[in-house]
Write an enzyme that holds these catalytic residues in place. Structure first.
Site, mmCIF file in Angstrom:
data_model
loop_
_atom_site.group_PDB
_atom_site.id
_atom_site.type_symbol
_atom_site.label_atom_id
_atom_site.label_comp_id
_atom_site.label_asym_id
_atom_site.label_seq_id
_atom_site.Cartn_x
_atom_site.Cartn_y
_atom_site.Cartn_z
ATOM 1 C CB VAL A 176 -83.822 72.132 23.247
ATOM 2 C CG1 VAL A 176 -84.131 73.618 23.380
ATOM 3 C CG2 VAL A 176 -85.045 71.385 22.738
ATOM 4 C CB ALA A 192 -49.352 74.439 25.879
ATOM 5 N N GLY A 209 -39.752 72.327 22.617
ATOM 6 C CA GLY A 209 -38.596 71.605 22.096
ATOM 7 C C GLY A 209 -38.044 70.570 23.060
ATOM 8 C CD GLU A 222 -41.038 68.695 21.108
ATOM 9 O OE1 GLU A 222 -41.591 69.364 20.223
ATOM 10 O OE2 GLU A 222 -39.817 68.796 21.369
#
Length: 1335
Positions: A272, A803, A1085, A1266
Site C-alpha cells: 500500500v 559523488a 580525475g 578511478e
C-alpha cells in the site's frame, strides 16, 4: 468516518524515550517523523521505496503469548507512525554515540574501514545490530543475509561483511590451504614479494571492545504492560486527510471491514505504501489489525500446515524452516521451494515487514511465493460477518477472476499449505537481474503428480510470474499433458504449447520480450530435469537418471559469504612512530559515519522561515512550450511561489546549461519550473497541479545512430594518429571489423543532490550548503544567475554522500535553480531531489558506440587499428567534449599498435546531459579495445591473454600522442597477476569443468590496464591550502578538495601530521569552502590527494620554516611552547600553501602532447560461472594487482580499488538504464535499476598493491580513485569467455557482439540453443518497443 474528537494518543518509544502523539497523521512515515519532527537525522533518506536500506531502524515488539521481545529491521521510509503503537524503535543514535559511548558494531564498522562516504553506514549498523540482538554470535552466512537489503555504492561491501564477521565465532581467515591456516602464515612465501615485506592487516582486532549483550537497553516495561493489558480497546488515529483504525478483536475487524469495504488492511504497508507514493493513490481510511492473535499462528494437521495471514515473511520463513526440520523430506517439497525463494525475496527489512496475507492478496505479478503456493495447492481461509470460507489459491484467483476473488468485506485469516505426497513434486524457479533483493524477470511455480509408481502424469500445474499483468497459469497446456509419460517428447510439446498459451506481446511493459519467452521454457526445462532426477531417486531401476553433463543445471548459484586478502607494503620499521604516512589509518569521520553524527546537507537543522522546493520537469524530449499555467499550484496550501525562467535575474543559460526551460524543452526531465512551499509534501502536491502544454518539434534525437543520421554533434572531431594506417592494412594477414555498444550508468550516489540556499539580508550575499565536487563551479553559476559578484556567494561543502563524478557540474545548475528561488522568495530554500527526480534530471555515464577495423598477422601481432568512438552527450555541452578527448587519448589502453588511428565525437541528443563519471570515458572506451583483442585471439586460435602479451607495451615507449612513459610497472602487475592468480592452471581447470557441464560454463580472463591520471589542461591541476596554528598548538587545516568518501581529508591530516611533526589528533579539518580557499578546481580525475597534498605540504613547510629559528633555540621544547614563542615574537601562524600543478598539455591540431602527469597500471583476473539456461552468472574469484607506487594510506587506497571494481562490475553486468523510444528514463530507483549488493561481490577477493616509484607526486604516491573501475571489465570478458565456451560446444561462431552490460538477458540470448530457437519472434517494424538502447 470517526470525528476528530475521537483521535487517540499514539504511544511508542524511540531510543528508550517515550513518544506521545495526540494528533498522529496516518500519512506520515517514521522516516519523516524521525528527521523532521524529533530531529534525529542519523536515519537517512536514500530512495523512499524500501530498496536501499539507508533508513533501516530496529523495531521491537513484545509478544504477550510467547512472553518474548522480538527485534526486527525495518525501512523507516515505509513504516507509518500509526503502525508503531506499542513498539520500541531503536535508531543509530540509540545504538551508540561519540557523546556517550560507541557500540562495538559502530566501532568495528569504522575500524574495519567499512565506511567511505558514510551515508549508508547508519543503515548498515542497524542491520548488523538487529541481527546481534537476535543472534549474539551470528554465522558468517547470517551476516551476509542481514546485509542483503542494504546498498552501498562506495566500499564494495567486503569490509562491511568483515566487520560483521568479527562477531562470528567461526574462523574468518581464508581457508585457501584447506587446513584452516592462513596461507600467509605458512613457510611457503610464494605470495609475498621478496623485495619488501608485505602486510595483510588493515586493522587491529585487539583494539575492539567486546560485545556484551547484557549491556543492551531493556525493552520499556510500560510497553509490556500495554501489550498484556486484558482490556485493550480499538484505537483511532485521525490525521488531516486520513484515519487509521486499529481493531483489537477479530469481530471488531470484521465490523470495520463491513463498514469500510474499500479501506485497505495494512500490516507491513510494503504494498500500500508504494502504491500511495508512486501511483498517487489515496485512502481516507486504513484498517490495521496488527497483533490480532487470530492472524498470528501456525497450526499443523496430518494434511499440512496453516499459517496466520499476519505472519511476516520472515516469520513464515522461520515457521517453514521448523516444519522442514520436523517432517520427512517428501512431505515438505512445497515448503522447501518457498524457503528457497524467501531467502532472496526483497531484503531482510521488507521480509520482516511484509506479511503472508498481504503478499497473497495483493497478488503482484512478480510474486515469488504465489506461483509456488498455487502449484502446491494452497488455500486461502477468509472470513467476514457472513461467515468463513476457503478460496483455492489457484489460477483464477491469481488472475483476478471475479468469481474466484475475495469480496470487499472479507478478510484473509490464514493460508493452508498441504504436505506433498510421495509422487507429487513441487518446485519454484526464478531469475532476476541480480541474485537477491530484485524482482524476478520471470519466475515460476510448477508441480506434477504421477500415477503411483509410474512416470505417467496425473496432474500438472504451471504458474508464471512477470510475464503478464498478473501471475498466469498454463492450465490449457497442463490439461493436454495429463496421461503423458515424463519424457523428452512431452517436454518438447510442453514448451511449444506453453509458448502458444502464454503470449507476451512484443511491446509488453518491462521489455525483454524474447528473453522472457525463452525463460518460460528454460525454467520449464529445469523443472523437467529436476523431476527426472527425483524419479530416478525414487526408483533408479525404472527411471533413468539425467545425463551427468546436465546435473549442474539443477541448482541455482549458492549465496556464500565472501572472503579475501588485502596485501600492501609494510611501513619501514625505522619510520618515526608518530608519522602516520603509509599506515592504514581509519577515515577521519568513520566513527561519526557509524553513529549517524556525520552531518550531510539535509541533516542541517531547519532554518527560520525555510521553504522546500519541488521540481516540475518536461515530459517531452523536444517540444515548444505553448502554455505554462501555475494558477492552480499557487492556490494550493502552503505554497509561497512558483519560480520560472522569468524569475532569473541574470543568466538563465550559462555556458550552454539552461536553468529553467524557456519557450522550448530539449529533453524529458528538463526543469521547467519549481514550486516553493512550507513543506516538501505541499510543494510536491502543488507541482502536480502545474499545467503544461507542448507542441512537439522535429527531429527528436534519442540514440547515437539518430544523431549520426542528423549530423548532430556537441563538438568537433578529436583525433590522434601514428604510423601509416592505410598502408599497414595492405600488409597484414587478416582484417576484422566490428561494432561495440556500451550503455550508460547511473551514479546512484546514496545521498541525492542536496542544496540549502540562504539569502543574506545585506549586499545581495547568498550562502549555500551543497554536496559537490566543485564548490567554485556552484559559486560561478549562482553568481551568473543572480547577477552578483562571486565574492558575495559563499559555498560550504562539508561532505558528500558519494559523488563519482555526478556532483562535478550538476550541483552548479541545481544550486543556481535553488538560489534563484531563495532570491525570489527572500527566504532560505532547501532543495533535496527525490531519487526518481535525481536519476531523471542528472543523467550519468555516456553511452558509447565504438567501431573498429583491425589488421593483424596470423601470430596475433596487431599491425594496424582504425577506431571510431561516438558518445551520447545529451542536450547540452556539460563535460562531453572533455570526455571524448579522454576517450581518444586513452584509447590504446596497454597496447602498442604501430599504426594507430583513433577519432571521436560527442553526439547531441534530446536526452538529459550526460556528465562526468568515475573513469571519465575510459571504462567505456577500453571495452572496445579488449573486444577487438579478444576477436583477434579467436581468429588466430590463441588465448586472449597471449594476444595481450604479444601487443602489450614492453619498454620505455611513446604513446600514440607522443608522450614518453615506462611500462615496467604494467609488466610487473601483469606478470604477478598471471602467476599469483594461478591463471594457466585455473584456465585448464575451467576448461575441464566446461567439458563436463553442458548448461553451466566457466570463464577466466586477465585484463591489463594503463590508466592516466589528471587532465591535459595544466591549470586544472593547481591547488591551494590554508593552515592555521592556534595558540594551544591545535591546527586548523583547509584546502580546496572535497570529501566525497574517498578519505581525502584523512590523507591531508596525515600529510600535515608528517610535515609539522605533530600527532594527527592536533590537526582538525572542518569543511571545504569558497570563503577560505578561493577558485579551487574540482575534486576529480583521481588527483585530489596529488594536488591538495602538495598544497598542504607547501603551507606546512612555510610554517615550519618560520618556526625553525625558535626550534633551534629550544630543540627539546614542546610544539605548544614553540607556537607560543612564535606568537610572542610576532611570527605569523597562518600560511597559504600553493601547488602550481602538473604541467600537462595537448595540441589537438598536431595530435600530440604531454597530456597526463603519469599513469597507474594494473591487472585483474576474474573467474565467473554462467548458467546458460537463465543467463545468471556468479563471480567466483577476482585478483587485482594495482600499481600504487607508495600508498599514503593502504586502507583508503584498497577501499577505493575494491569500491571502484564493484561499481565497474555493476556497470559491465547488471546495471541497465532503460529509456522509452521517446527519451524518457524508465529506470528511476532501486526497484528497476540494480546496483550490486553484497551477494554480487567475488566469493574470493584478493587485492595487492604493487610497489613502484612516482617521484612527481607527493611521497611518491599515485591517485587510485578511478583506476579500479575498468578492472571490473575482467568480469565482462570472463562472462564472454564462458559464453564463447557454450557457443563453441553448440557449434556456433566464436565471434559475436561483445556489448556491455552483459545482463542476464544478453548472456542467455547469446547462448543460442533449442529453446531460443523455439520462441516466436516479432517483426520489429510492427510494434514500438517498451524500451530502447541509446548507444
Amino acid at each position: 468516518m470517526p470525528s476528530a474528537a475521537d483521535s487517540d494518543t499514539l504511544i511508542f518509544f524511540v531510543n528508550g524515550r517515550k513518544v506521545t502523539e495526540e494528533n498522529a497523521d496516518p500519512e506520515m512515515t517514521l522516516l519523516s517523523y524521525l528527521r523532521k519532527v524529533i530531529r534525529m537525522t542519523g536515519t537517512k533518506y536514500g530512495c523512499g521505496s524500501g530498496g536501499c536500506g539507508a533508513c533501516t531502524v530496529m523495531v521491537s515488539r513484545y509478544d504477550p503469548k510467547k512472553k518474548k521481545v522480538h527485534h526486527s529491521p525495518a525501512t523507516a521510509c515505509l513504516v507509518p507512525i500509526c503502525s508503531l503503537h506499542g513498539a520500541a524503535i531503536t535508531t543509530v543514535e540509540g545504538v551508540g554515540s561519540i557523546k556517550k559511548r560507541i557500540h562495538p558494531v559502530q566501532e568495528r564498522l569504522a575500524k574495519c574501514h567499512g565506511t567511505q562516504c558514510g551515508f549508508c553506514s547508519p543503515g548498515m549498523v542497524m542491520s548488523i545490530y538487529t541481527l546481534l540482538r537476535n543472534h549474539p554470535e551470528p554465522t558468517p552466512d547470517q551476516i551476509t543475509e542481514a546485509l542483503g537489503g542494504n546498498l552501498c555504492r562506495c566500499t564494495g561491501y567486503r569490509p562491511i561483511v568483515e566487520s560483521g564477521k568479527t562477531f562470528s565465532s567461526e574462523a574468518t581467515v581464508c581457508q585457501m590451504k584447506g587446513s584452516g591456516k592462513c596461507c600467509l602464515d605458512s613457510d611457503d612465501r610464494s605470495l609475498v614479494s621478496r623485495e619488501e615485506k608485505m602486510c595483510t592487516k588493515l586493522y587491529n582486532e585487539d583494539e575492539f571492545q567486546p560485545l556484551d549483550p547484557s549491556q543492551e537497553p531493556i525493552f520499556p516495561p510500560e510497553l509490556i504492560r500495554m501489550a498484556e493489558d486484558p482490556n485493550k480497546r480499538r484505537l483511532t488515529f485521525r490525521g488531516p486527510r486520513a484515519t487509521w483504525i486499529m481493531p483489537v478483536t477479530l469481530k471488531g475487524l470484521l465490523e470495520l471491514k463491513a463498514s469500510y469495504p474499500k479501506a485497505p488492511l495494512v500490516m507491513g504497508y510494503t504494498a500500500v505504501g508504494l502504491r500511495i507514493k508512486f501511483n498517487d493513490e489515496f485512502y481516507p481510511v486504513f484498517i490495521s489489525p496488527l497483533g490480532l492473535p487470530e492472524l498470528h499462528f501456525v497450526s499443523t494437521s496430518d494434511n499440512g500446515a496453516t499459517i496466520g495471514a499476519g505472519y511476516s515473511l520472515a516469520q513464515l520463513s522461520d515457521a517453514l524452516d521448523f516444519l522442514v526440520s520436523e517432517q520427512p523430506e517428501e512431505k515438505t517439497k512445497t515448503y522447501r521451494a518457498l524457503l528457497k525463494h524467501l531467502r532472496t525475496l526483497a531484503g531482510p527489512q521488507i521480509r520482516n515487514m511484509a506479511t503472508l496475507g498481504g503478499h497473497v492478496v495483493s497478488r503482484p505479478n512478480f510474486s515469488d511465493l504465489n506461483p509456488i503456493l498455487a502449484a502446491g495447492d494452497a488455500t486461502i481461509n477468509v472470513i467476514s460477518k457472513e461467515g468463513e470460507r476457503q478460496i483455492p489459491l489457484n489460477g483464477p484467483f491469481l488472475e483476478g477472476a471475479p468469481e474466484a476473488d475475495l469480496k470487499p468485506e472479507e478478510v484473509v485469516v490464514s493460508v493452508s499449505i498441504p504436505y506433498c505426497t510421495k509422487w507429487h513434486f513441487v518446485s519454484g524457479l526464478r531469475l532476476a537481474q541480480r541474485q537477491e533483493n530484485a524482482f524476478a524477470i520471470v519466475n515460476a511455480g510448477m508441480s506434477v503428480k504421477f500415477e503411483e509408481g509410474t512416470d505417467t502424469i496425473k496432474d500438472l500445474q504451471m504458474f508464471f510470474g512477470s510475464v503478464a499483468p498478473t501471475v498466469v497459469s498454463a492450465s490449457r497446456t497442463c490439461k493436454q499433458l495429463v496421461g503423458r509419460q515424463w519424457d523428452d517428447q512431452m517436454l518438447s510439446d510442453a514448451c511449444q504449447w506453453v509458448l502458444e498459451e502464454i503470449r507476451i506481446p512484443p511491446a509488453a511493459e518491462g521489455g525483454m520480450v524474447e528473453y522472457r519467452r525463452t525463460l518460460i521454457i528454460s525454467l520449464l526445462f529445469k523443472f523437467y530435469l529436476k523431476v527426472r532426477r527425483w524419479l530416478n531417486r525414487m526408483d533408479p531401476q525404472k527411471f533413468p537418471d539425467i545425463p551427468e553433463k546436465f546435473v549442474s543445471a539443477l541448482d541455482d548459484f549458492p549465496i556464500e559469504t565472501p572472503q579475501g586478502i588485502q596485501m600492501f607494503q609494510c611501513v619501514d620499521p625505522n619510520q618515526p612512530k608518530q608519522d602516520p604516512v603509509g599506515h592504514p589509518v581509519m577515515h577521519q569521520s568513520a566513527i561519526k559515519h557509524a553513529t549517524g553524527e556525520a552531518i550531510f546537507v539535509d541533516d542541517l537543522p531547519p532554518i527560520d522561515q525555510e521553504l522546500f522546493l519541488a521540481v516540475v520537469t518536461s515530459t517531452r524530449a523536444h517540444a515548444k512550450i505553448t502554455s505554462l499555467d501555475v494558477s492552480e499550484a499557487l492556490a494550493c496550501p502552503g505554497v509561497v511561489d512558483v519560480i520560472t525562467a522569468e524569475d532569473v535575474p541574470g543568466d538563465n543559460n550559462h555556458s550552454g546549461e539552461v536553468l529553467y526551460a524557456h519557450d522550448e524543452v530539449i529533453c524529458v526531465g528538463q526543469i521547467v519550473c519549481t514550486v516553493a512551499a512550507d513543506t516538501y509534501a505541499h510543494a510536491k502536491e502543488a507541482a502536480k497541479r502545474v499545467k503544461l502544454a507542448y507542441n512537439d518539434i522535429d527531429p527528436e534525437i534519442i540514440t547515437i545512430e539518430e544523431a549520426l543520421e542528423h549530423d548532430s554533434f556537441l563538438s568537433s572531431e578529436k583525433k590522434i594518429e601514428q604510423g601509416n594506417v592505410d598502408s599497414a592494412f595492405k600488409q597484414v594477414d587478416q582484417i576484422i571489423e566490428g561494432e561495440i555498444h556500451v550503455e550508460g550508468q547511473e551514479h546512484f550516489y546514496m545521498e541525492t543532490q542536496s542544496i540549502v540556499a540562504i539569502p543574506q539580508t545585506e549586499d545581495k550575499e547568498m550562502v549555500l550548503h551543497v554536496g559537490t565536487q566543485f564548490p567554485t563551479h556552484v559559486q560561478e553559476f549562482v553568481s551568473a544567475a543572480l547577477k552578483v559578484p562571486r565574492s558575495r556567494i559563499a559555498c560550504h561543502m562539508k561532505r558528500a554522500g558519494g559523488a563519482f563524478g555526478g556532483k562535478v557540474t550538476k550541483p552548479a545548475l541545481l544550486g543556481a535553480v535553488c538560489a534563484v528561488a531563495a532570491n525570489k522568495t527572500g527566504r532560505p530554500v532547501r532543495f533535496v531531489l527525490e531519487r526518481g527526480d535525481d536519476m531523471l534530471i542528472t543523467a550519468g555515464r555516456h553511452p558509447l558506440l565504438g567501431k573498429y577495423k583491425i589488421g593483424f598477422m596470423n601470430n596475433g601481432e596487431i599491425k594496424a587499428a582504425d577506431v571510431e568512438y561516438y558518445i551520447n552527450g545529451g542536450c547540452t555541452p556539460d563535460e562531453s567534449e572533455l570526455v571524448i578527448e579522454f576517450i581518444v587519448l586513452k584509447s590504446e589502453n596497454a597496447y602498442n599498435i604501430p599504426n594507430f588511428r583513433c577519432r571521436g565525437r560527442a553526439c547531441k541528443t534530446n536526452l538529459p546531459s550526460n556528465t562526468a563519471f568515475r573513469g571519465f570515458g575510459f571504462p567505456q572506451a577500453t571495452v572496445v579495445v579488449e573486444a577487438y583483442i579478444t576477436a583477434v585471439a579467436a581468429k588466430c586460435n590463441l588465448l586472449p591473454e597471449e594476444v595481450k602479451e604479444i601487443n602489450m607495451y614492453k619498454r620505455t615507449s611513446k604513446t600514440a600522442y607522443k608522450q614518453t612513459f615506462n611500462p615496467e610497472p604494467l609488466r610487473r602487475c601483469w606478470k604477478e597477476c598471471l602467476e599469483k592468480a594461478s591463471f594457466y592452471a585455473r584456465k585448464q581447470a575451467a576448461e575441464e569443468f566446461n567439458k563436463k557441464n553442458y548448461w553451466k560454463k566457466r570463464g577466466l580472463v586477465v585484463t591489463p590496464m594503463k590508466y592516466s591520471i589528471g587532465i591535459p589542461i595544466a591549470f586544472y591541476h593547481q591547488a591551494a591550502a590554508l593552515v592555521n596554528i592556534y595558540l594551544d598548538g591545535s591546527v586548523l587545516l583547509t584546502h580546496g578538495g572535497c570529501e566525497l568518501g574517498q578519505g581525502l581529508h584523512t590523507k591531508m591530516i596525515q600529510v600535515a601530521s608528517r610535515e609539522l611533526n605533530i600527532p594527527q589528533s592536533y590537526v582538525h579539518l572542518s569543511e571545504t569552502s569558497t570563503v577560505t580557499v578561493p577558485n579551487a578546481v574540482f575534486t576529480a580525475g583521481s588527483m585530489g590527494t596529488d594536488v591538495n597534498g602538495k598544497a598542504v605540504q607547501n603551507a606546512c613547510q612555510i610554517l615550519l620554516d618560520r618556526l625553525r629559528p625558535i626550534i633551534r633555540k629550544n630543540p627539546k621544547g614542546k610544539w605548544e611552547e614553540w607556537v607560543a614563542k612564535a606568537f610572542e615574537e610576532s611570527i605569523s601562524l597562518s600560511a597559504t600553501g600553493y601547488f602550481k600543478g602538473y604541467q600537462t598539455n595537448m595540441d589537438w591540431k598536431k595530435g600530440e602532447g604531454d597530456a597526463y602527469p603519469y599513469y597507474v597500471y594494473g591487472a585483474a583476473c576474474s573467474e565467473v560461472e554462467v548458467d546458460c539456461l537463465t543467463g545468471a552468472h556468479k563471480l567466483l574469484r577476482t585478483d587485482i594487482f594495482m600499481d600504487a607506487a607508495f600508498s599514503i594510506n593502504p586502507a583508503l587506497d584498497i577501499g577505493q580499488i575494491e569500491g571502484a571494481f564493484i561499481q565497474g562490475m555493476g556497470f559491465y553486468t547488471i546495471e541497465e538504464l532503460k529509456y522509452s523510444p521517446g527519451g524518457m528514463l524508465r529506470s528511476r530507483g532501486p526497484e528497476d535499476y540494480k546496483i550490486p549488493t553484497v551477494t554480487e561481490i567475488p566469493l574470493e577477493f584478493y587485492v595487492t598493491l604493487v610497489r613502484s616509484r612516482n617521484p612527481i607526486a607527493i611521497y611518491s604516491s599515485k591517485g587510485l580513485g578511478e583506476a579500479g573501475m575498468f578492472m571490473g571489465s575482467s568480469v565482462l570478458f570472463a562472462i564472454y569467455d564462458a559464453v564463447t565456451a557454450a557457443r563453441r560446444e553448440r557449434g556456433l561462431s566464436d565471434i559475436f557482439p561483445l556489448n556491455s552490460p552483459a545482463t542476464p538477458e544478453v548472456i542467455r540470448m547469446a547462448c543460442t540453443d533449442q529453446f531460443t530457437d523455439m520462441i516466436p519472434r516479432d517483426d520489429p517494424s510492427t510494434f514500438t518497443p517498451w524500451s530502447i538502447h541509446v548507444s
